[in-house]
Design an enzyme around this catalytic site. Sequence first.
Site, PDB file in Angstrom:
ATOM      1  N   SER A 179       0.806  -1.238   0.000  1.00  0.00           N
ATOM      2  CA  SER A 179       0.000   0.000   0.000  1.00  0.00           C
ATOM      3  C   SER A 179       0.830   1.275   0.000  1.00  0.00           C
ATOM      4  O   SER A 179       0.360   2.323   0.431  1.00  0.00           O
ATOM      5  CB  SER A 179      -0.959  -0.001   1.190  1.00  0.00           C
ATOM      6  OG  SER A 179      -0.313  -0.339   2.393  1.00  0.00           O
TER       7      SER A 179
ATOM      8  N   TYR B  53       1.529 -14.267 -14.898  1.00  0.00           N
ATOM      9  CA  TYR B  53       0.769 -13.283 -14.123  1.00  0.00           C
ATOM     10  C   TYR B  53      -0.716 -13.649 -14.141  1.00  0.00           C
ATOM     11  O   TYR B  53      -1.380 -13.655 -13.095  1.00  0.00           O
ATOM     12  CB  TYR B  53       0.975 -11.888 -14.704  1.00  0.00           C
ATOM     13  CG  TYR B  53       0.119 -10.813 -14.068  1.00  0.00           C
ATOM     14  CD1 TYR B  53       0.407 -10.322 -12.801  1.00  0.00           C
ATOM     15  CD2 TYR B  53      -0.987 -10.283 -14.738  1.00  0.00           C
ATOM     16  CE1 TYR B  53      -0.376  -9.342 -12.214  1.00  0.00           C
ATOM     17  CE2 TYR B  53      -1.773  -9.293 -14.161  1.00  0.00           C
ATOM     18  CZ  TYR B  53      -1.462  -8.824 -12.902  1.00  0.00           C
ATOM     19  OH  TYR B  53      -2.242  -7.847 -12.327  1.00  0.00           O
TER      20      TYR B  53
ATOM     21  N   GLY C 256      -0.004   3.325  -5.820  1.00  0.00           N
ATOM     22  CA  GLY C 256      -0.991   2.700  -6.693  1.00  0.00           C
ATOM     23  C   GLY C 256      -2.331   2.431  -6.038  1.00  0.00           C
ATOM     24  O   GLY C 256      -2.815   3.192  -5.193  1.00  0.00           O
TER      25      GLY C 256
END
Length: 265
Positions: free
Chosen positions: A15, A155, A18
């Site tokens: 955190s 991914y 973004g």
Amino acid sequence: MDLDLTDKTALVTGSTRGIGLATAIGLAQMGAEVIVNGREQAAVGEAIAKVQQAAPSAKVHAAAFDLGNAAGCAALVAQFPEVDILVNNLGIYEPKGFFEIEDSDWSRMFEVNVMSGVRLTRHYLKRMLDDKDWGRVVFVSSESGVFIPKEMVHYGFSKSAQLVIARGAAETTKGTNVTVNSVMPGPTWVEMAPVRLAARAKAAGTTVDDLVSRTFSERRPASLLQRYAAPEEIANLICYVCSKASSATNGAALRADGGIVTNPF
């Protein structure tokens, strides 16, 4: 609509920037006590300053741990043994052709994107069920979990895994006031986007502007939004799912992908 999170504690992994930072800010503005996580103490400190600037009365804590391994996750839960809200936002990605993806690439993607959420959810979800009978767990997955990108299959695999794990974990919450859900962002203009696109543009012999325009004409032509989302736009949905108002939403995979995934179900 009850969006008040006063007296609730939220942990948002990854955190410092973004979507994660935007989520931490949003939850703090809703009254939650927020734990900001990142690998570097300096980056965590900078993010905390941004959260406190946006929500001056918020209580914010630093959690400088690398959650991409078991030791980091164990250290974090030792320092913060209980939370009411867990947002599994931590994630990495790497454009790479299928035949160039080494075993170590697969392992790293799995360890960071999947196992960080597994380890933390295993700890915190059980506490929510045993001690409080109220809680929120959110996995920040991706439209790539269902619309697998050919340029980074590893991914997409990790994001698909998150969707399955979140749904399976939700099955443990039946008949309680605890929920587990996934949010699936689409292309989002985060702080590192210009850097990543610049590297890709150089390798492809083109410009960043050209790559940006081709994102929605070639790579994601089904997008209805036809632009990158802002991190705050994704965080809005995550924060709602963390709220008391989302009490009837459980075991769901909620899309904030701008309409890229054409299947309506």
